[in-house]
Design an enzyme around this catalytic site. Structure first.
Site, PDB file in Angstrom:
ATOM      1  CE1 TYR A  20      -0.319  21.858 -40.845  1.00 53.26           C
ATOM      2  CE2 TYR A  20      -2.346  21.583 -39.586  1.00 53.26           C
ATOM      3  CZ  TYR A  20      -1.547  21.252 -40.668  1.00 53.26           C
ATOM      4  OH  TYR A  20      -1.978  20.315 -41.561  1.00 53.26           O
ATOM      5  NE  ARG A  24     -42.095  31.242 -31.081  1.00 52.49           N
ATOM      6  CZ  ARG A  24     -42.576  32.438 -30.756  1.00 52.49           C
ATOM      7  NH1 ARG A  24     -43.880  32.665 -30.702  1.00 52.49           N
ATOM      8  NH2 ARG A  24     -41.752  33.430 -30.488  1.00 52.49           N
ATOM      9  CB  CYS A  80      -5.167  19.853 -37.020  1.00 52.65           C
ATOM     10  SG  CYS A  80      -3.541  19.850 -36.260  1.00 52.65           S
ATOM     11  CG  MET A  81     -10.177  20.095 -41.231  1.00 49.41           C
ATOM     12  SD  MET A  81     -10.081  19.844 -43.002  1.00 49.41           S
ATOM     13  CE  MET A  81      -9.641  21.461 -43.579  1.00 49.41           C
ATOM     14  CG  ASP A  82      -9.285  16.298 -40.343  1.00 49.54           C
ATOM     15  OD1 ASP A  82     -10.435  16.667 -40.609  1.00 49.54           O
ATOM     16  OD2 ASP A  82      -8.330  16.429 -41.126  1.00 49.54           O
ATOM     17  CG  HIS A 125     -38.799  35.619 -31.402  1.00 49.93           C
ATOM     18  ND1 HIS A 125     -38.924  34.566 -30.528  1.00 49.93           N
ATOM     19  CD2 HIS A 125     -37.470  35.710 -31.679  1.00 49.93           C
ATOM     20  CE1 HIS A 125     -37.723  34.046 -30.289  1.00 49.93           C
ATOM     21  NE2 HIS A 125     -36.830  34.725 -30.976  1.00 49.93           N
ATOM     22  NE  ARG A 182     -35.641  36.511 -36.158  1.00 54.85           N
ATOM     23  CZ  ARG A 182     -35.396  35.541 -35.283  1.00 54.85           C
ATOM     24  NH1 ARG A 182     -34.148  35.199 -35.016  1.00 54.85           N
ATOM     25  NH2 ARG A 182     -36.379  34.908 -34.662  1.00 54.85           N
ATOM     26  CE  LYS A 218     -34.536  28.026 -33.589  1.00 54.52           C
ATOM     27  NZ  LYS A 218     -35.298  29.259 -33.354  1.00 54.52           N
TER      28      LYS A 218
HETATM   29  C1  LIG Z   1     -35.692  29.386 -32.086  1.00 56.24           C
HETATM   30  C2  LIG Z   1     -36.916  30.124 -31.774  1.00 56.24           C
HETATM   31  C3  LIG Z   1     -37.598  29.907 -30.564  1.00 56.24           C
HETATM   32  C4  LIG Z   1     -37.015  29.086 -29.434  1.00 56.24           C
HETATM   33  O1  LIG Z   1     -36.116  29.913 -28.715  1.00 56.24           O
HETATM   34  P1  LIG Z   1     -35.368  29.396 -27.396  1.00 56.24           P
HETATM   35  O2  LIG Z   1     -34.658  30.606 -26.903  1.00 56.24           O
HETATM   36  O3  LIG Z   1     -34.401  28.349 -27.849  1.00 56.24           O
HETATM   37  O4  LIG Z   1     -36.394  28.870 -26.477  1.00 56.24           O
HETATM   38  C5  LIG Z   1     -38.815  30.521 -30.395  1.00 56.24           C
HETATM   39  N1  LIG Z   1     -39.332  31.332 -31.350  1.00 56.24           N
HETATM   40  C6  LIG Z   1     -38.697  31.591 -32.501  1.00 56.24           C
HETATM   41  C7  LIG Z   1     -39.327  32.509 -33.499  1.00 56.24           C
HETATM   42  C8  LIG Z   1     -37.461  31.015 -32.746  1.00 56.24           C
HETATM   43  O5  LIG Z   1     -36.820  31.291 -33.888  1.00 56.24           O
END
Ligand SMILES: *Cc1c(COP(=O)(O)O)cnc(C)c1O
Length: 349
Positions: A245, A199, A291-293, A146, A116, A19
């Site tokens: 700046y 995951r 700065c920005m760039d 999670h 969440r 992601k």
């Molecule tokens: C992003 C995410 C993960 C991965 O988490 P890490 O800490 O980067 O391993 C696993 N499960 C869910 C629901 C997430 O949003």
């Protein structure tokens, strides 16, 4: 990914989190690298991210972890993208968007304490399981939760969440193919919540889920992300001249000041003022406001235009780690790679 796979029983399926453009590394490249190294499937936050991977020709299983509009359920089903579900009403609404020829694979998300997204009640799980398994539009592919504190050494809250997840699993009439809970931290530090799939995100990019558990990780990560630029201008300032700046920096003597073409619009944030980078082989502090760039740095001696500057990474024994940048910014390593913006070209070696 290879190091992670070595630690797991053979039957454990690994989903790689790509992601947010692969935590800033590039979603498609990270996905390919992960799949070539043992990952079974991919994780994204939004459907658009999943479609981008499909467009690139990736056929591996993909699970969307976040919210998807019910109206888009048909698109997901057609593209063979699995969605996370956590509301009974959503299942009812989405059904009419799924064509008769396709089936949407869903993973039920259980909220065991992160608060969440996810269902909180055991009864909600029973209702949703019944709805999914009796509908021809859905396939019950997975169930998960999670952890909120898996990256902490103290494990009481983690254990509480794990116990609650087992309660959810206990009432299922049929066990779906994927049961998963562990993120990187739970996989590498706790080991007791693997179920049959995991995951992992941050660990595949060679980063620790937290500074706290870093000393206890089973292997030393190698950061995949480095950041380099080049000097584009150099001049000698005389004592008393100021930089940038707000004129916040005043040269105390004759000083060699170089300009590098990166700024806060690239994710090289203003708060990094004062941080040291590596110009060629020498430490060079950022002087004046970012700065920005563009950003100005102070060199110990003249260096030609085109000299390499290391902002994150290693150079002849000197090192600027992503954790170090995170510390300077009072944040976590996840945020550092994510915030390096689209304008910075990614080069894969
Ligand atoms: C992003 C995410 C993960 C991965 O988490 P890490 O800490 O980067 O391993 C696993 N499960 C869910 C629901 C997430 O949003």
């Amino acid at each position: 990914m290879k190091e992670i796979c070595k630690l797991l029983p053979n039957k454990t399926k690994v989903f790689a989190a790509v992601k947010a453009n692969g935590y800033g590394h590039g979603a498609i490249q990270a996905a390919r690298a992960a799949l070539n190294s043992g990952a079974h499937g991919l994780l994204v936050a939004f459907l658009d991210e999943a479609l981008e991977l499909r467009k690139a020709g990736i056929t591996a299983p993909i699970l969307v972890l976040g919210y998807t509009r019910a109206d888009d359920a048909g698109v997901a089903a057609k593209s063979n993208i699995s969605l996370t579900v956590y509301q009974y009403e959503w299942l009812q609404n989405a059904e009419k968007f799924i064509s008769d020829e396709s089936t949407l694979s869903v993973h039920i998300k259980c909220d065991t304490g992160m608060n969440r997204i996810g269902i909180k009640g055991i009864n909600d799980l029973c209702l949703m399981e019944d709805f999914i398994t009796t509908s021809s539009s859905y396939y019950f592919e997975g169930i998960y939760t999670h952890f909120a504190t898996a990256d902490q050494v103290e494990e009481q809250y983690y254990q509480k969440q794990l116990a609650r997840f087992r309660e959810f699993l206990g009432v299922l009439k049929t066990q779906p193919p994927y049961v998963h809970a562990a993120n990187s931290a739970a996989t590498l530090y706790h080991h007791d919540s693997l179920f049959n799939a995991i995951r992992v995100g941050i660990a595949i990019y060679g980063l620790s889920p937290s500074p706290e558990i870093k000393p206890y990780l089973p292997f030393k990560g190698m950061e995949a992300f480095s950041l380099y630029t080049k000097i584009i201008h150099i001049k000698k300032l005389s004592a008393g001249e100021t930089i940038g700046y707000g004129a916040t920096y005043t040269a105390e003597e004759d000083e060699w000041i170089a300009t590098i073409p990166i700024g806060y619009a690239d994710g090289w944030l203003r708060h990094l003022q004062g941080f040291r980078v590596i110009a060629d082989d020498e430490w060079a502090p950022i002087v004046g406001r970012i700065c920005m760039d563009q950003t100005m740095i102070k060199l110990p001696y003249f260096m030609p235009i085109g000299t390499k500057v290391t902002l994150m990474g290693q150079r002849n024994g000197k090192k600027i780690s992503i954790d170090h940048v995170a510390e300077k910014l009072n944040t976590i390593n996840y945020e550092v790679t994510c915030m390096i913006s689209h304008r910075v070209p990614r080069i894969y070696i």
